[in-house]
Design a protein around this motif. Sequence first.
Motif, PDB file in Angstrom:
ATOM      1  N   LEU A 108       5.991 -22.249  14.969  1.00  0.00           N
ATOM      2  CA  LEU A 108       7.333 -22.094  14.159  1.00  0.00           C
ATOM      3  C   LEU A 108       7.237 -22.810  12.880  1.00  0.00           C
ATOM      4  CD1 LEU A 108      10.185 -20.655  14.319  1.00  0.00           C
ATOM      5  CD2 LEU A 108      11.011 -22.695  15.341  1.00  0.00           C
ATOM      6  N   LEU A 109       7.165 -23.999  12.866  1.00  0.00           N
ATOM      7  CA  LEU A 109       6.770 -24.481  11.707  1.00  0.00           C
ATOM      8  C   LEU A 109       5.772 -24.005  10.788  1.00  0.00           C
ATOM      9  CD1 LEU A 109       7.507 -27.169  10.071  1.00  0.00           C
ATOM     10  CD2 LEU A 109       5.687 -28.392  11.110  1.00  0.00           C
ATOM     11  N   LEU A 110       4.606 -23.687  11.074  1.00  0.00           N
ATOM     12  CA  LEU A 110       3.693 -22.836  10.415  1.00  0.00           C
ATOM     13  C   LEU A 110       4.179 -21.553   9.811  1.00  0.00           C
ATOM     14  CD1 LEU A 110       0.490 -23.519  12.488  1.00  0.00           C
ATOM     15  CD2 LEU A 110       0.857 -24.616  10.303  1.00  0.00           C
ATOM     16  N   LEU A 111       5.009 -20.873  10.673  1.00  0.00           N
ATOM     17  CA  LEU A 111       5.593 -19.657  10.391  1.00  0.00           C
ATOM     18  C   LEU A 111       6.858 -19.817   9.310  1.00  0.00           C
ATOM     19  CD1 LEU A 111       5.517 -16.613  11.183  1.00  0.00           C
ATOM     20  CD2 LEU A 111       7.484 -16.933  12.867  1.00  0.00           C
ATOM     21  N   VAL A 112       7.439 -20.789   9.318  1.00  0.00           N
ATOM     22  CA  VAL A 112       8.454 -21.037   8.262  1.00  0.00           C
ATOM     23  C   VAL A 112       7.692 -21.215   6.868  1.00  0.00           C
ATOM     24  CG1 VAL A 112      10.025 -22.764   7.187  1.00  0.00           C
ATOM     25  CG2 VAL A 112      10.065 -22.147   9.392  1.00  0.00           C
ATOM     26  N   PHE A 113       6.698 -21.778   6.686  1.00  0.00           N
ATOM     27  CA  PHE A 113       5.802 -22.038   5.686  1.00  0.00           C
ATOM     28  C   PHE A 113       5.222 -21.065   5.067  1.00  0.00           C
ATOM     29  CE2 PHE A 113       6.205 -26.812   6.467  1.00  0.00           C
ATOM     30  CZ  PHE A 113       6.489 -27.504   5.393  1.00  0.00           C
ATOM     31  N   LEU A 114       4.566 -20.199   6.014  1.00  0.00           N
ATOM     32  CA  LEU A 114       4.074 -18.921   5.768  1.00  0.00           C
ATOM     33  C   LEU A 114       5.064 -18.011   5.117  1.00  0.00           C
ATOM     34  CD1 LEU A 114       1.520 -17.206   5.687  1.00  0.00           C
ATOM     35  CD2 LEU A 114       1.935 -16.480   7.843  1.00  0.00           C
ATOM     36  N   GLY A 115       6.193 -17.933   5.772  1.00  0.00           N
ATOM     37  CA  GLY A 115       7.285 -17.073   5.267  1.00  0.00           C
ATOM     38  C   GLY A 115       7.764 -17.267   3.771  1.00  0.00           C
ATOM     39  N   ASN A 116       7.825 -18.454   3.623  1.00  0.00           N
ATOM     40  CA  ASN A 116       7.987 -18.915   2.211  1.00  0.00           C
ATOM     41  C   ASN A 116       6.925 -18.798   1.112  1.00  0.00           C
ATOM     42  OD1 ASN A 116      10.732 -19.942   2.423  1.00  0.00           O
ATOM     43  ND2 ASN A 116      10.122 -22.042   3.239  1.00  0.00           N
ATOM     44  N   GLY A 117       5.788 -18.786   1.661  1.00  0.00           N
ATOM     45  CA  GLY A 117       4.816 -18.788   0.759  1.00  0.00           C
ATOM     46  C   GLY A 117       4.551 -17.139   0.548  1.00  0.00           C
ATOM     47  N   LEU A 118       4.808 -16.226   1.593  1.00  0.00           N
ATOM     48  CA  LEU A 118       4.814 -14.770   1.203  1.00  0.00           C
ATOM     49  C   LEU A 118       6.107 -14.393   0.338  1.00  0.00           C
ATOM     50  CD1 LEU A 118       4.415 -13.572   5.029  1.00  0.00           C
ATOM     51  CD2 LEU A 118       2.909 -13.363   2.999  1.00  0.00           C
ATOM     52  N   ARG A 119       7.278 -15.269   0.454  1.00  0.00           N
ATOM     53  CA  ARG A 119       8.268 -15.013  -0.617  1.00  0.00           C
ATOM     54  C   ARG A 119       7.570 -15.197  -2.115  1.00  0.00           C
ATOM     55  NH1 ARG A 119      12.608 -18.928   0.608  1.00  0.00           N
ATOM     56  NH2 ARG A 119      13.411 -17.962  -1.239  1.00  0.00           N
ATOM     57  N   GLY A 120       6.930 -16.413  -2.233  1.00  0.00           N
ATOM     58  CA  GLY A 120       6.232 -16.598  -3.377  1.00  0.00           C
ATOM     59  C   GLY A 120       5.268 -15.357  -4.008  1.00  0.00           C
ATOM     60  N   ALA A 121       4.389 -14.990  -2.831  1.00  0.00           N
ATOM     61  CA  ALA A 121       3.273 -14.029  -3.158  1.00  0.00           C
ATOM     62  C   ALA A 121       4.210 -12.826  -3.527  1.00  0.00           C
ATOM     63  CB  ALA A 121       2.436 -13.981  -2.167  1.00  0.00           C
ATOM     64  N   TYR A 122       5.014 -12.449  -2.818  1.00  0.00           N
ATOM     65  CA  TYR A 122       5.924 -11.302  -3.136  1.00  0.00           C
ATOM     66  C   TYR A 122       6.580 -11.403  -4.707  1.00  0.00           C
ATOM     67  CZ  TYR A 122       8.920  -7.307  -3.264  1.00  0.00           C
ATOM     68  OH  TYR A 122       9.585  -6.056  -3.551  1.00  0.00           O
TER      69      TYR A 122
END
Length: 139
Positions: A108-122
């Motif tokens: 879940l912690l890794l998913l939160v960081f990955l989700g924020n990174g996906l927002r940045g990549a988008y």
Amino acid sequence: MAAWDIDLTTRAGAKTGAYQASLVCFIYAGLSLVGLVFLGGLASFQSGQINGLVFGLAVLQVAIFVIAGLRLRQGKGFFWGIGAALLLVLALLGNLAGGAIFAAGLNLLLLVFLGNGLRGAYALHRGTSFEDEDIEVFN
């Protein structure tokens, strides 16, 4: 600013988010690789075809996370990151179903960081102007 909250108003903030997502992908690829090593040593299936299928899917998972990490490190890879996030969600659901609370919390912690990174990549993928680029015009 908290570590899980990224600044999408500047190009540097979006790149930092994508960089964090790439680190998540590399960490999870490493964890998957360790699991793959244990899977190869502890495989107790009767059928060699099942062993080959499970091993092939595990290698595919590691490859997807490595490719997503490399692409996100470049500030691209939004779609590869979505694939990695979907695999991470499946792993999270599997951990919750199996009762592995610590592993579910880590995922879940890794998913939160990955989700924020996906927002940045988008935000980088979208190609709109950022605040820092608008300010440079007036300097």
